[in-house]
Design a protein around this motif. Structure first.
Motif, PDB file in Angstrom:
ATOM      1  N   LEU A 155      14.299 -14.733  26.860  1.00 27.81           N
ATOM      2  CA  LEU A 155      13.062 -14.135  27.364  1.00 27.81           C
ATOM      3  C   LEU A 155      12.265 -13.558  26.200  1.00 27.81           C
ATOM      4  CD1 LEU A 155      14.443 -12.310  30.542  1.00 27.81           C
ATOM      5  CD2 LEU A 155      13.558 -14.639  30.340  1.00 27.81           C
ATOM      6  N   SER A 156      11.974 -14.408  25.246  1.00 23.57           N
ATOM      7  CA  SER A 156      11.249 -13.987  24.047  1.00 23.57           C
ATOM      8  C   SER A 156       9.757 -13.861  24.343  1.00 23.57           C
ATOM      9  CB  SER A 156      11.470 -14.993  22.920  1.00 23.57           C
ATOM     10  OG  SER A 156      10.956 -16.260  23.296  1.00 23.57           O
ATOM     11  N   ASP A 157       9.011 -13.274  23.393  1.00 27.09           N
ATOM     12  CA  ASP A 157       7.556 -13.164  23.554  1.00 27.09           C
ATOM     13  C   ASP A 157       6.921 -14.546  23.629  1.00 27.09           C
ATOM     14  OD1 ASP A 157       7.819 -10.433  23.466  1.00 27.09           O
ATOM     15  OD2 ASP A 157       7.365 -10.273  21.323  1.00 27.09           O
ATOM     16  N   THR A 158       7.453 -15.485  22.853  1.00 19.22           N
ATOM     17  CA  THR A 158       6.936 -16.857  22.881  1.00 19.22           C
ATOM     18  C   THR A 158       7.113 -17.484  24.260  1.00 19.22           C
ATOM     19  OG1 THR A 158       7.495 -17.112  20.540  1.00 19.22           O
ATOM     20  CG2 THR A 158       7.119 -19.129  21.813  1.00 19.22           C
ATOM     21  N   TYR A 159       8.252 -17.197  24.883  1.00 22.72           N
ATOM     22  CA  TYR A 159       8.536 -17.728  26.219  1.00 22.72           C
ATOM     23  C   TYR A 159       7.494 -17.242  27.224  1.00 22.72           C
ATOM     24  CZ  TYR A 159      10.976 -18.130  30.738  1.00 22.72           C
ATOM     25  OH  TYR A 159      11.300 -18.389  32.043  1.00 22.72           O
ATOM     26  N   PHE A 160       7.167 -15.956  27.185  1.00 24.34           N
ATOM     27  CA  PHE A 160       6.191 -15.416  28.133  1.00 24.34           C
ATOM     28  C   PHE A 160       4.785 -15.927  27.823  1.00 24.34           C
ATOM     29  CE2 PHE A 160       9.521 -12.055  28.525  1.00 24.34           C
ATOM     30  CZ  PHE A 160       9.796 -12.256  29.861  1.00 24.34           C
ATOM     31  N   GLU A 161       4.452 -16.129  26.547  1.00 27.14           N
ATOM     32  CA  GLU A 161       3.149 -16.680  26.195  1.00 27.14           C
ATOM     33  C   GLU A 161       2.994 -18.102  26.737  1.00 27.14           C
ATOM     34  OE1 GLU A 161       2.845 -16.418  21.986  1.00 27.14           O
ATOM     35  OE2 GLU A 161       2.716 -14.219  21.959  1.00 27.14           O
ATOM     36  N   GLU A 162       4.072 -18.881  26.639  1.00 25.50           N
ATOM     37  CA  GLU A 162       4.033 -20.245  27.160  1.00 25.50           C
ATOM     38  C   GLU A 162       3.874 -20.242  28.681  1.00 25.50           C
ATOM     39  OE1 GLU A 162       7.518 -22.241  25.863  1.00 25.50           O
ATOM     40  OE2 GLU A 162       6.847 -22.421  23.775  1.00 25.50           O
ATOM     41  N   ILE A 163       4.548 -19.322  29.351  1.00 28.79           N
ATOM     42  CA  ILE A 163       4.403 -19.225  30.805  1.00 28.79           C
ATOM     43  C   ILE A 163       2.954 -18.928  31.176  1.00 28.79           C
ATOM     44  CG2 ILE A 163       4.943 -17.805  32.819  1.00 28.79           C
ATOM     45  CD1 ILE A 163       7.761 -17.568  31.877  1.00 28.79           C
ATOM     46  N   ASN A 164       2.371 -17.925  30.524  1.00 28.33           N
ATOM     47  CA  ASN A 164       0.994 -17.545  30.851  1.00 28.33           C
ATOM     48  C   ASN A 164       0.017 -18.691  30.581  1.00 28.33           C
ATOM     49  OD1 ASN A 164       1.801 -14.974  31.611  1.00 28.33           O
ATOM     50  ND2 ASN A 164       1.497 -14.117  29.562  1.00 28.33           N
ATOM     51  N   THR A 165       0.222 -19.389  29.457  1.00 26.78           N
ATOM     52  CA  THR A 165      -0.666 -20.506  29.116  1.00 26.78           C
ATOM     53  C   THR A 165      -0.563 -21.624  30.145  1.00 26.78           C
ATOM     54  OG1 THR A 165      -0.478 -20.003  26.751  1.00 26.78           O
ATOM     55  CG2 THR A 165      -1.218 -22.224  27.362  1.00 26.78           C
ATOM     56  N   ASN A 166       0.651 -21.970  30.501  1.00 24.41           N
ATOM     57  CA  ASN A 166       0.846 -23.065  31.458  1.00 24.41           C
ATOM     58  C   ASN A 166       0.348 -22.701  32.849  1.00 24.41           C
ATOM     59  OD1 ASN A 166       2.019 -24.784  29.555  1.00 24.41           O
ATOM     60  ND2 ASN A 166       4.069 -23.972  29.918  1.00 24.41           N
ATOM     61  N   LEU A 167       0.586 -21.457  33.265  1.00 23.82           N
ATOM     62  CA  LEU A 167       0.107 -21.047  34.586  1.00 23.82           C
ATOM     63  C   LEU A 167      -1.411 -21.052  34.641  1.00 23.82           C
ATOM     64  CD1 LEU A 167       2.517 -18.115  35.566  1.00 23.82           C
ATOM     65  CD2 LEU A 167       2.567 -20.491  36.343  1.00 23.82           C
ATOM     66  N   GLU A 168      -2.032 -20.622  33.544  1.00 26.73           N
ATOM     67  CA  GLU A 168      -3.500 -20.602  33.516  1.00 26.73           C
ATOM     68  C   GLU A 168      -4.058 -22.019  33.613  1.00 26.73           C
ATOM     69  OE1 GLU A 168      -7.171 -18.956  33.629  1.00 26.73           O
ATOM     70  OE2 GLU A 168      -5.235 -17.896  33.673  1.00 26.73           O
ATOM     71  N   SER A 169      -3.409 -22.965  32.914  1.00 23.62           N
ATOM     72  CA  SER A 169      -3.894 -24.353  32.967  1.00 23.62           C
ATOM     73  C   SER A 169      -3.700 -24.952  34.357  1.00 23.62           C
ATOM     74  CB  SER A 169      -3.190 -25.193  31.906  1.00 23.62           C
ATOM     75  OG  SER A 169      -1.801 -25.315  32.200  1.00 23.62           O
TER      76      SER A 169
END
Length: 500
Positions: A155-169
């Motif tokens: 559950l790294s910061d990169t993991y959460f950034e990827e989640i937010n990016t993908n959900l937004e798309s």
């Protein structure tokens, strides 16, 4: 992600079957009192506590030691454990409120709800990661160190950034870009969803920008068939991504369910520990010994169920039984023999489930099954006599016995006369001894007890007797002593009639 807080290399199975003699263990050892103390009024905690304790009779020494380390961490950091449990409960409650896509047949609805649920789960996973960051240094057990390290890594910061990016798309704010191949009759086949890479334009740019040379068409507002066809094309295009996101939610949901289940056992342990601590009743982390040895050594061992029922600390016993398979307990009526027997059974179950035990210190060899054979009330339906019922239960036990079992007998086979009851008990216990099984036997059958005492030439048995002082007072202590021909039943008789 793996929880692994009850087993080092596998998940806990809440659907695992209970032992065949679950009802007898619950009745004879009064386990409902212990389990209710662990659960309070929470049915889920009760279910997990029962399943964990009653399925803990194995020779898995490594798992016991693994859980003991986690238990000690829990006792040192109870607020952190309760916080983890509350966070996990919140995640499961949020799922009930926010996830309706499972009831829909339309990919667009599934995707919309899955996005919302993933956003909720993402926030809750951040809370777990925060707990790991703040408290990892307070824990020493292999189980929690692995668990917190896993949270920090996955559950790294990169993991959460990827989640937010993908959900937004996946919200498709600029529309949905789908390509189709042309099939027979110009029917679209093999839909493929594409990621839109263009820059989002402001309303001013959209209004005055130079028109692009592309082929477009607009559906008339009243064209119901066209709108339906476009909706079907859209659903076909987003179907795969909707299902993929829903499966991701299911994966995270499964993690939360496992985490809640495995933490529930330790929450129950904390609840029980708090109640015993209020009574200043001692507990300890026991020392389990391999099943190949024979040992029972403890100080101030007591029956926690009786203590919880009475709401106060009760008298414990101190015994050291080494290299013996048979413990015969005799002595005065109402002297604490049955209570002592229950304390042996409850402590064994607690130790083998990885818990603390009710004693100042405790050592015992592991067993792979526990059986109780306690006296019962008369059969009111008159389907069988009391002795027949006892023999029937013994037959059931005999059919289930395996090597290294522990058997607890409480005044068994006393429903007939002294001579017959003693002979039945002698033959059964002799057969059990030949199979190297461990037996604790509370009895008033003097011929049975004295026969084993006289023939104990190889020192394979130990004989305990409930103390009775000269003024008839019971100390509720057991000591090593020869069986007596009397159980001082007249003391009880005089006490009853003097008080009336």
């Amino acid at each position: 992600m793996k929880v692994l807080l009850l087993y080092e290399n596998r998940d806990f199975d809440l659907k695992a079957p209970l032992p065949w003699n679950e009802k007898e263990l619950m009745q004879d050892l009064e386990l409902n009192i212990l389990l209710n103390a662990m659960a309070g009024s929470d049915e889920f905690l009760l279910e997990v506590a029962m399943k964990t304790i009653l399925t803990g009779i194995t020779n898995d020494l490594d798992t016991i030691i693994y859980r003991q380390g986690i238990i000690q961490d829990c006792l040192k950091n109870p607020s952190v454990i309760r916080l983890l449990y509350d966070i996990t409960e919140g995640a499961l409650e949020s799922r009930k409120i926010g996830w309706f896509g499972v009831f829909s047949k339309y990919p667009s609805s599934i995707l919309s709800d899955a996005i919302g649920l993933m956003e909720i789960f993402s926030d809750i996973l951040k809370q777990l990661r925060q707990v790991a960051d703040e408290h990892v240094n307070k824990f020493q057990s292999d189980g929690f160190n692995r668990f917190f390290t896993m949270l920090q890594k996955e559950l790294s910061d990169t993991y959460f950034e990827e989640i937010n990016t993908n959900l937004e798309s996946l919200k498709f704010r600029d529309g949905i870009l789908i390509s189709y191949e042309m099939g027979n009759g110009n029917k679209g086949i093999h839909p493929r969803l594409h990621q839109y890479h263009g820059k989002r334009k402001s309303w001013w740019q959209r209004l005055f920008a130079k028109k692009e040379h592309i082929y477009t068409f607009n559906i008339h507002p009243r064209d119901v068939g066209g709108a339906r066809a476009l909706s079907e094309l859209t659903n076909e295009g987003i179907n795969l991504v909707a299902n993929a996101l829903a499966q991701s939610n299911d994966h995270i949901l499964h993690f939360f369910k496992l985490l809640k289940t495995e933490l529930a056992f330790y929450i129950g342990c904390l609840n029980l520990h708090e109640q015993l601590a209020k009574m200043q009743a001692p507990v300890c982390i026991p020392e389990p010994i391999t099943h190949m040895e024979r040992k029972h050594a403890f100080k101030d061992l007591y029956d926690p169920c009786l203590a919880l029922k009475m709401g106060k600390r009760i008298i414990g016993n101190e015994i050291n039984v080494l290299n013996k398979n048979l413990v015969i307990i005799t002595g005065a009526n109402q002297g604490g023999k049955s209570t002592f027997l229950r304390s042996i059974g409850v402590a064994q179950l607690m130790m083998q489930s990885g818990m603390f035990v009710p004693a100042e210190n405790f050592q015992a060899n592991l067993c792979n099954s526990l059986f109780t054979h306690f006296k019962r009330e008369e059969d009111t339906t008159m389907n069988s006599g009391k002795l027949d019922e006892e023999l029937s239960r013994m037959s059931d036990i005999a059919g289930q016995i395996t090597g290294d079992s522990l058997l607890l007998f409480n005044e068994s086979f006393a429903a007939t006369n002294e001579r017959e009851g003693s002979e039945i008990a002698r033959q059964i216990v002799t057969a059990l001894q030949e199979k190297n099984l461990k037996v604790f036997y509370v009895t008033h059958l003097y011929q049975f007890a004295h026969n084993f005492y006289n023939n104990n030439k190889e020192d394979k048995a130990i004989f305990l007797r409930a103390e009775r002082q000269t003024d008839t007072t019971r100390t509720f202590k057991l000591k090593v002593a020869e069986p007596l021909q009397t159980s001082y039943g007249k003391d009880v008789y005089y006490k009853v009639f003097e008080e009336t």
